[in-house]
Design a protein around this motif. Sequence first.
Motif, PDB file in Angstrom:
ATOM      1  N   ALA A  29       0.838  -1.207   0.000  1.00 36.69           N
ATOM      2  CA  ALA A  29       0.000   0.000   0.000  1.00 36.69           C
ATOM      3  C   ALA A  29       0.872   1.256   0.000  1.00 36.69           C
ATOM      4  CB  ALA A  29      -0.927  -0.001   1.211  1.00 36.69           C
ATOM      5  N   PHE A  30       1.996   1.216   0.729  1.00 39.31           N
ATOM      6  CA  PHE A  30       2.930   2.335   0.749  1.00 39.31           C
ATOM      7  C   PHE A  30       3.475   2.613  -0.648  1.00 39.31           C
ATOM      8  CE2 PHE A  30       7.467   3.394   0.705  1.00 39.31           C
ATOM      9  CZ  PHE A  30       7.448   4.636   1.305  1.00 39.31           C
ATOM     10  N   VAL A  31       3.880   1.576  -1.364  1.00 40.84           N
ATOM     11  CA  VAL A  31       4.445   1.739  -2.709  1.00 40.84           C
ATOM     12  C   VAL A  31       3.398   2.305  -3.663  1.00 40.84           C
ATOM     13  CG1 VAL A  31       5.352   0.486  -4.707  1.00 40.84           C
ATOM     14  CG2 VAL A  31       6.237   0.003  -2.427  1.00 40.84           C
ATOM     15  N   VAL A  32       2.165   1.791  -3.601  1.00 40.01           N
ATOM     16  CA  VAL A  32       1.102   2.286  -4.482  1.00 40.01           C
ATOM     17  C   VAL A  32       0.810   3.758  -4.188  1.00 40.01           C
ATOM     18  CG1 VAL A  32      -1.344   2.056  -5.046  1.00 40.01           C
ATOM     19  CG2 VAL A  32       0.087   0.019  -4.868  1.00 40.01           C
ATOM     20  N   ALA A  33       0.703   4.103  -2.917  1.00 43.77           N
ATOM     21  CA  ALA A  33       0.438   5.499  -2.549  1.00 43.77           C
ATOM     22  C   ALA A  33       1.604   6.401  -2.938  1.00 43.77           C
ATOM     23  CB  ALA A  33       0.155   5.606  -1.057  1.00 43.77           C
ATOM     24  N   ALA A  34       2.827   5.917  -2.764  1.00 41.89           N
ATOM     25  CA  ALA A  34       4.001   6.725  -3.089  1.00 41.89           C
ATOM     26  C   ALA A  34       4.094   7.001  -4.582  1.00 41.89           C
ATOM     27  CB  ALA A  34       5.267   6.031  -2.603  1.00 41.89           C
ATOM     28  N   VAL A  35       3.757   6.022  -5.411  1.00 39.68           N
ATOM     29  CA  VAL A  35       3.808   6.216  -6.862  1.00 39.68           C
ATOM     30  C   VAL A  35       2.856   7.328  -7.284  1.00 39.68           C
ATOM     31  CG1 VAL A  35       3.170   5.115  -9.059  1.00 39.68           C
ATOM     32  CG2 VAL A  35       4.627   3.910  -7.430  1.00 39.68           C
ATOM     33  N   VAL A  36       1.741   7.458  -6.585  1.00 42.61           N
ATOM     34  CA  VAL A  36       0.770   8.499  -6.916  1.00 42.61           C
ATOM     35  C   VAL A  36       1.126   9.827  -6.250  1.00 42.61           C
ATOM     36  CG1 VAL A  36      -1.642   9.182  -6.660  1.00 42.61           C
ATOM     37  CG2 VAL A  36      -1.078   6.824  -7.255  1.00 42.61           C
ATOM     38  N   GLU A  37       1.483   9.798  -4.970  1.00 44.00           N
ATOM     39  CA  GLU A  37       1.623  11.026  -4.196  1.00 44.00           C
ATOM     40  C   GLU A  37       2.964  11.726  -4.339  1.00 44.00           C
ATOM     41  OE1 GLU A  37       0.434  10.385  -0.164  1.00 44.00           O
ATOM     42  OE2 GLU A  37      -1.480   9.542  -0.771  1.00 44.00           O
ATOM     43  N   TRP A  38       4.047  11.011  -4.574  1.00 41.12           N
ATOM     44  CA  TRP A  38       5.344  11.673  -4.665  1.00 41.12           C
ATOM     45  C   TRP A  38       5.445  12.622  -5.860  1.00 41.12           C
ATOM     46  CZ3 TRP A  38       9.022   7.115  -3.086  1.00 41.12           C
ATOM     47  CH2 TRP A  38       8.960   6.949  -1.699  1.00 41.12           C
ATOM     48  N   PRO A  39       5.001  12.249  -7.062  1.00 43.10           N
ATOM     49  CA  PRO A  39       5.054  13.244  -8.156  1.00 43.10           C
ATOM     50  C   PRO A  39       4.155  14.458  -7.895  1.00 43.10           C
ATOM     51  CG  PRO A  39       4.771  11.048  -9.054  1.00 43.10           C
ATOM     52  CD  PRO A  39       4.617  10.939  -7.571  1.00 43.10           C
ATOM     53  N   ILE A  40       2.985  14.217  -7.334  1.00 46.28           N
ATOM     54  CA  ILE A  40       2.083  15.329  -7.005  1.00 46.28           C
ATOM     55  C   ILE A  40       2.739  16.219  -5.952  1.00 46.28           C
ATOM     56  CG2 ILE A  40      -0.133  15.941  -5.965  1.00 46.28           C
ATOM     57  CD1 ILE A  40      -1.230  13.322  -7.233  1.00 46.28           C
ATOM     58  N   GLY A  41       3.323  15.610  -4.941  1.00 43.97           N
ATOM     59  CA  GLY A  41       4.007  16.372  -3.893  1.00 43.97           C
ATOM     60  C   GLY A  41       5.186  17.168  -4.430  1.00 43.97           C
ATOM     61  N   ALA A  42       5.896  16.611  -5.395  1.00 47.21           N
ATOM     62  CA  ALA A  42       7.033  17.325  -5.982  1.00 47.21           C
ATOM     63  C   ALA A  42       6.572  18.574  -6.725  1.00 47.21           C
ATOM     64  CB  ALA A  42       7.802  16.400  -6.917  1.00 47.21           C
ATOM     65  N   VAL A  43       5.451  18.472  -7.434  1.00 50.58           N
ATOM     66  CA  VAL A  43       4.925  19.642  -8.149  1.00 50.58           C
ATOM     67  C   VAL A  43       4.420  20.687  -7.155  1.00 50.58           C
ATOM     68  CG1 VAL A  43       3.101  20.432  -9.712  1.00 50.58           C
ATOM     69  CG2 VAL A  43       4.374  18.348 -10.234  1.00 50.58           C
ATOM     70  N   VAL A  44       3.715  20.246  -6.125  1.00 48.09           N
ATOM     71  CA  VAL A  44       3.205  21.179  -5.120  1.00 48.09           C
ATOM     72  C   VAL A  44       4.358  21.825  -4.357  1.00 48.09           C
ATOM     73  CG1 VAL A  44       1.852  21.336  -2.989  1.00 48.09           C
ATOM     74  CG2 VAL A  44       0.997  19.985  -4.898  1.00 48.09           C
TER      75      VAL A  44
END
Length: 73
Positions: A29-44
């Motif tokens: 679940a961590f890996v799935v969430a990270a794949v989605v949230e890390w790029p979004i977090g980088a842009v934000v």
Amino acid sequence: MSFPSCIQCGTRSNPCRCKVVGPTLGFVAFVVAAVVEWPIGAVVYIFRHMKGRRIMGHPARVVYPKVSRAIPI
């Protein structure tokens, strides 16, 4: 080929004092969430540093612990 798994020993949530399923599913679940949230977090992060850091830290702070604790084996 072996299936990678996470093992947590010393827990009091079951009689065996070891957990395999919860931490392993928590990691998935961590890996799935990270794949989605890390790029979004980088842009934000470009515009709002603290908000971006919170988004990128969410999988480790919230997702993994909740999934791991929800499954006692």
